[in-house]
Write a protein that holds these residues in place. Structure first.
Motif, PDB file in Angstrom:
ATOM      1  N   ASN A 221       0.831  -1.200   0.000  1.00  0.00           N
ATOM      2  CA  ASN A 221       0.000   0.000   0.000  1.00  0.00           C
ATOM      3  C   ASN A 221       0.872   1.259   0.000  1.00  0.00           C
ATOM      4  OD1 ASN A 221      -1.872   1.991   0.314  1.00  0.00           O
ATOM      5  ND2 ASN A 221      -2.669   1.275   2.281  1.00  0.00           N
ATOM      6  N   LEU A 222       1.111   1.800  -1.209  1.00  0.00           N
ATOM      7  CA  LEU A 222       1.950   2.988  -1.342  1.00  0.00           C
ATOM      8  C   LEU A 222       1.152   4.287  -1.221  1.00  0.00           C
ATOM      9  CD1 LEU A 222       4.233   1.909  -4.348  1.00  0.00           C
ATOM     10  CD2 LEU A 222       4.699   1.701  -1.888  1.00  0.00           C
ATOM     11  N   SER A 223      -0.137   4.178  -0.912  1.00  0.00           N
ATOM     12  CA  SER A 223      -0.986   5.365  -0.920  1.00  0.00           C
ATOM     13  C   SER A 223      -0.976   6.124   0.400  1.00  0.00           C
ATOM     14  CB  SER A 223      -2.432   4.967  -1.240  1.00  0.00           C
ATOM     15  OG  SER A 223      -2.994   4.197  -0.175  1.00  0.00           O
ATOM     16  N   ASP A 224      -0.413   5.540   1.422  1.00  0.00           N
ATOM     17  CA  ASP A 224      -0.506   6.152   2.753  1.00  0.00           C
ATOM     18  C   ASP A 224       0.896   6.479   3.262  1.00  0.00           C
ATOM     19  OD1 ASP A 224      -1.587   7.088   5.075  1.00  0.00           O
ATOM     20  OD2 ASP A 224      -2.148   5.126   5.876  1.00  0.00           O
ATOM     21  N   SER A 225       1.310   5.841   4.329  1.00  0.00           N
ATOM     22  CA  SER A 225       2.582   6.197   4.964  1.00  0.00           C
ATOM     23  C   SER A 225       3.802   5.761   4.166  1.00  0.00           C
ATOM     24  CB  SER A 225       2.644   5.565   6.365  1.00  0.00           C
ATOM     25  OG  SER A 225       2.464   4.163   6.301  1.00  0.00           O
ATOM     26  N   LEU A 226       3.621   4.902   3.175  1.00  0.00           N
ATOM     27  CA  LEU A 226       4.747   4.473   2.346  1.00  0.00           C
ATOM     28  C   LEU A 226       5.036   5.445   1.205  1.00  0.00           C
ATOM     29  CD1 LEU A 226       4.207   0.610   1.935  1.00  0.00           C
ATOM     30  CD2 LEU A 226       5.831   1.771   3.413  1.00  0.00           C
ATOM     31  N   LEU A 227       4.134   6.374   0.932  1.00  0.00           N
ATOM     32  CA  LEU A 227       4.275   7.227  -0.245  1.00  0.00           C
ATOM     33  C   LEU A 227       5.549   8.071  -0.193  1.00  0.00           C
ATOM     34  CD1 LEU A 227       2.974   8.078  -2.914  1.00  0.00           C
ATOM     35  CD2 LEU A 227       1.819   9.917  -1.669  1.00  0.00           C
ATOM     36  N   GLN A 228       5.789   8.735   0.910  1.00  0.00           N
ATOM     37  CA  GLN A 228       6.963   9.612   0.987  1.00  0.00           C
ATOM     38  C   GLN A 228       8.283   8.838   0.943  1.00  0.00           C
ATOM     39  OE1 GLN A 228       6.786  12.448   4.148  1.00  0.00           O
ATOM     40  NE2 GLN A 228       8.728  13.428   3.612  1.00  0.00           N
ATOM     41  N   PRO A 229       8.452   7.764   1.734  1.00  0.00           N
ATOM     42  CA  PRO A 229       9.706   7.000   1.599  1.00  0.00           C
ATOM     43  C   PRO A 229       9.877   6.383   0.206  1.00  0.00           C
ATOM     44  CG  PRO A 229       8.207   5.926   3.152  1.00  0.00           C
ATOM     45  CD  PRO A 229       7.652   7.276   2.876  1.00  0.00           C
ATOM     46  N   PHE A 230       8.757   6.046  -0.462  1.00  0.00           N
ATOM     47  CA  PHE A 230       8.859   5.529  -1.824  1.00  0.00           C
ATOM     48  C   PHE A 230       9.352   6.620  -2.782  1.00  0.00           C
ATOM     49  CE2 PHE A 230       6.641   4.507  -5.965  1.00  0.00           C
ATOM     50  CZ  PHE A 230       7.571   3.563  -6.360  1.00  0.00           C
ATOM     51  N   GLN A 231       8.882   7.850  -2.604  1.00  0.00           N
ATOM     52  CA  GLN A 231       9.392   8.956  -3.410  1.00  0.00           C
ATOM     53  C   GLN A 231      10.898   9.095  -3.238  1.00  0.00           C
ATOM     54  OE1 GLN A 231       6.291  11.784  -1.737  1.00  0.00           O
ATOM     55  NE2 GLN A 231       6.593  12.711  -3.749  1.00  0.00           N
ATOM     56  N   HIS A 232      11.354   9.024  -2.004  1.00  0.00           N
ATOM     57  CA  HIS A 232      12.789   9.127  -1.729  1.00  0.00           C
ATOM     58  C   HIS A 232      13.554   7.989  -2.390  1.00  0.00           C
ATOM     59  CE1 HIS A 232      16.210   9.552   1.471  1.00  0.00           C
ATOM     60  NE2 HIS A 232      16.533  10.083   0.308  1.00  0.00           N
ATOM     61  N   LEU A 233      12.999   6.765  -2.311  1.00  0.00           N
ATOM     62  CA  LEU A 233      13.643   5.598  -2.929  1.00  0.00           C
ATOM     63  C   LEU A 233      13.761   5.777  -4.436  1.00  0.00           C
ATOM     64  CD1 LEU A 233      14.754   2.719  -2.904  1.00  0.00           C
ATOM     65  CD2 LEU A 233      12.398   1.869  -2.842  1.00  0.00           C
ATOM     66  N   LEU A 234      12.682   6.281  -5.063  1.00  0.00           N
ATOM     67  CA  LEU A 234      12.739   6.527  -6.506  1.00  0.00           C
ATOM     68  C   LEU A 234      13.841   7.522  -6.847  1.00  0.00           C
ATOM     69  CD1 LEU A 234       9.097   6.790  -7.931  1.00  0.00           C
ATOM     70  CD2 LEU A 234      10.805   5.038  -8.393  1.00  0.00           C
ATOM     71  N   GLY A 235      13.979   8.551  -6.055  1.00  0.00           N
ATOM     72  CA  GLY A 235      15.029   9.533  -6.298  1.00  0.00           C
ATOM     73  C   GLY A 235      16.410   8.926  -6.210  1.00  0.00           C
ATOM     74  N   GLU A 236      16.626   8.038  -5.244  1.00  0.00           N
ATOM     75  CA  GLU A 236      17.942   7.406  -5.079  1.00  0.00           C
ATOM     76  C   GLU A 236      18.239   6.414  -6.196  1.00  0.00           C
ATOM     77  OE1 GLU A 236      20.268   8.143  -2.778  1.00  0.00           O
ATOM     78  OE2 GLU A 236      18.915   9.763  -2.199  1.00  0.00           O
ATOM     79  N   ALA A 237      17.193   5.799  -6.750  1.00  0.00           N
ATOM     80  CA  ALA A 237      17.390   4.786  -7.800  1.00  0.00           C
ATOM     81  C   ALA A 237      17.242   5.351  -9.206  1.00  0.00           C
ATOM     82  CB  ALA A 237      16.382   3.653  -7.606  1.00  0.00           C
ATOM     83  N   SER A 238      17.022   6.636  -9.321  1.00  0.00           N
ATOM     84  CA  SER A 238      16.647   7.233 -10.615  1.00  0.00           C
ATOM     85  C   SER A 238      17.699   7.051 -11.703  1.00  0.00           C
ATOM     86  CB  SER A 238      16.349   8.729 -10.430  1.00  0.00           C
ATOM     87  OG  SER A 238      17.493   9.407  -9.945  1.00  0.00           O
ATOM     88  N   SER A 239      18.954   7.000 -11.355  1.00  0.00           N
ATOM     89  CA  SER A 239      19.998   6.909 -12.389  1.00  0.00           C
ATOM     90  C   SER A 239      20.190   5.496 -12.921  1.00  0.00           C
ATOM     91  CB  SER A 239      21.328   7.419 -11.836  1.00  0.00           C
ATOM     92  OG  SER A 239      21.752   6.622 -10.745  1.00  0.00           O
ATOM     93  N   SER A 240      19.657   4.497 -12.219  1.00  0.00           N
ATOM     94  CA  SER A 240      19.881   3.104 -12.632  1.00  0.00           C
ATOM     95  C   SER A 240      18.600   2.358 -12.997  1.00  0.00           C
ATOM     96  CB  SER A 240      20.589   2.332 -11.516  1.00  0.00           C
ATOM     97  OG  SER A 240      19.808   2.326 -10.337  1.00  0.00           O
ATOM     98  N   LEU A 241      17.444   2.813 -12.534  1.00  0.00           N
ATOM     99  CA  LEU A 241      16.215   2.026 -12.627  1.00  0.00           C
ATOM    100  C   LEU A 241      15.739   1.861 -14.071  1.00  0.00           C
ATOM    101  CD1 LEU A 241      14.318   0.599 -10.635  1.00  0.00           C
ATOM    102  CD2 LEU A 241      12.858   2.633 -10.690  1.00  0.00           C
TER     103      LEU A 241
END
Length: 550
Positions: A403-423
């Motif tokens: 469930n990325l719609s609640d409390s996981l949304l912000q840490p998921f945004q951060h994770l996407l930013g960290e993985a953006s160059s390789s994903l």
């Protein structure tokens, strides 16, 4: 096995490639092959077509052909399902290695990539029979001087397509290939034993002292293969692997997949696999649990080249650990840490809430593919992951079902930013993402400049939300496959809000509404000069990227 000769012509460029070489380079005997009035496809007098079409002529010609023509003729015979010619080619193969990956790929003679098509059952069986026939010939004659044409040592069958989709009667699944090869190994081993017994009886005869035979030359073929076994095929594969030590036909496994096996059966098969050749182990639907994995994982440390470990549906639940199971979790993490070359890990459908740091903390190097679908992740799990050594190395990430719609949304945004160059590959299906959540994710998503695949199926998105997504991501040059959900405004009845995954999957879609939306999305792609991109709701026709093909 009945062999049949198909009537469809082989690729024209293969015929043309063979024509000149046969005409100018072949042995004089080869030029005596009778010509057909017109070869397949109307190519009049092409010897390559003659060989692919006429078994008797081909059999007489093979000993005189230049070795360089064998790969071209193999692909032509495979494409056209000329099984008799194909078996003779294999039986007389003049190279140490016969590799499906090299022979069936695109080449300068033919643009057709047979390796990417579902493998023909008839042709695969024929190649296996050809190798068995070659070994029988060689074993019978191994006291004689070997022919220079008899030098096959390796049959490489890895890389044949197996995307898990339904196979028709004309194609051959990985499970069927595994069983067929296992039976062939057992058959060759039995024939060898019979020959040894006959030879022993001859040596014990009254005239044995007067006959001195030269020592037999070693004859064997190593089969490099991916294996798929379940409870039905366990017995025959075990027998085949047990015979590896003394059989002339030996299996060497690259990727090993097992389903619905007991702990003892799984360990038994792992022990028979060659330690240096295994790159992937995939154990699923085996209900191992932490206690079972505690038994199985130590047997994987010997696989020095193990890159990929998949353990989905293994009944791992760390949410309510007792004192005993806490120790099993520590042991499981420590055993993962012993896999020094591990780059891909799949723990899908495990209950890992709050334990991701503990599970991945002992790994020696960064993961490049991590699948954590339906794992009941908590915010601290994604916070750890975004700060770990894995985030900037991730090429493939699957967080579907969390469930990325609640409390996981912000840490998921951060994770996407960290993985953006390789994903390259991102699966976030059934994550309860609405238009507003997707809007919040778009800045981070659009920074993933190398993204090739995006899976969004099963999220409650509207038509406008999808159009906004398309407009914002169309600038990502490598994004060529998007699996999107049926828009919530295309359902025939009102959905509960927010809709559950089951409501979206089981609800009735208005086909006319959806057809209009689909056409609008396609037109937007064309207007943006992105006809190369595929936007679809079809989960089956478009297979996701395999880690080894990223």
């Amino acid at each position: 096995m009945a062999a049949r000769e198909a009537s469809a012509p082989p690729p024209r460029r293969l015929r043309l490639a063979a024509r000149g070489d046969l005409r100018h380079r072949a042995h004089p005997e080869a030029r005596r092959v009778p010509r057909a009035a017109a070869g397949p496809g109307g190519s009049r007098g092409a010897p390559g077509a003659t060989l692919a079409s006429h078994h008797a002529a081909a059999r007489g010609t093979l000993p005189f052909l230049p070795k360089e023509l064998y790969p071209v003729l193999f692909k032509a015979a495979f494409a056209d399902q000329r099984t008799l010619v194909l078996q003779d080619l294999v039986r007389a193969w003049p190279f140490p290695v016969l590799s499906f990956g090299k022979l069936l790929r695109r080449c300068r003679h033919c643009d057709r990539a047979l390796l990417q098509e579902k493998p023909s059952k008839l042709c695969v069986q024929t190649v296996i029979l050809g190798v068995v026939a070659y070994l029988n010939d060689a074993l019978e004659d191994r006291h004689r001087r070997p022919s220079e044409r008899q030098c096959l040592q390796v049959l490489d069958m890895t890389g044949l397509q197996d995307d898990g989709t339904d196979y028709g009667p004309e194609s051959m699944s990985l499970w069927s290939r595994t069983v067929t090869l296992a039976k062939a190994c057992i058959d060759v081993s039995k024939r060898q034993s019979e020959r040894v017994k006959r030879a022993s009886k001859r040596r014990k005869g009254p005239y044995s002292s007067s006959v001195t035979l030269p020592p037999p030359r070693p004859v064997s073929v190593e089969v490099r293969v991916d294996l798929f076994v379940n409870s039905t095929s366990y017995g025959v594969l075990k027998d085949a692997l047990q015979s590896n030590a003394h059989s002339a036909l030996r299996l060497k496994c690259r990727d090993f997949r097992a389903e619905e096996l007991s702990i003892a059966s799984t360990v038994g098969l792992l022990e028979f696999l060659d330690p240096a050749s295994v790159r992937q182990v995939d154990l699923r639907f085996n209900n191992l649990g932490l206690s079972g994995l505690r038994v199985v994982l130590p047997h994987m440390a010997k696989f020095t080249n193990l890159v990929s470990l998949k353990l989905p549906y293994s009944n791992i639940d760390v949410r309510r650990l007792s004192a005993g199971t806490e120790g099993s979790l520590h042991y499981f993490a420590a055993q993962l840490g012993r896999l020094s070359r591990l780059k891909e890990l799949n723990l899908g459908s495990s209950r890992l809430s709050g334990k991701l740091r503990q599970l991945l903390g002992d790994l020696q190097g960064p993961l490049e593919s991590l699948e954590l679908a339906f794992c009941y992740l908590l915010p601290n799990d994604l916070c750890y992951l975004s700060q770990s050594l894995h985030a900037p190395a991730l090429k493939k990430l699957d967080l579907s079902g969390n469930n990325l719609s609640d409390s996981l949304l912000q840490p998921f945004q951060h994770l996407l930013g960290e993985a953006s160059s390789s994903l390259l590959h991102l699966d976030i299906m059934e994550c309860r993402l609405t238009d507003a959540h997707l809007e919040a994710l778009l800045p981070a998503l659009c920074r993933c400049s190398r993204l090739r695949y995006l899976g969004l199926f099963g999220n409650p998105l509207s038509t406008q939300g999808l159009k906004n997504l398309l407009q914002r991501t169309v600038a990502l040059p490598d994004l060529r496959l998007v699996i999107y959900p049926y828009p919530v405004d295309c359902y025939s009845e009102d959905l509960p809000w927010p809709p559950s995954s089951s409501s979206l999957l089981n609800g009735s879609v208005d086909k006319e509404k959806f057809s209009r939306v689909s056409a609008e999305l396609q037109q937007m792609l064309l207007s943006s000069s992105r006809a190369d991109a595929v936007w679809t709701t079809n989960l089956c026709r478009h297979s996701t990227l395999d880690y080894f093909n990223l």
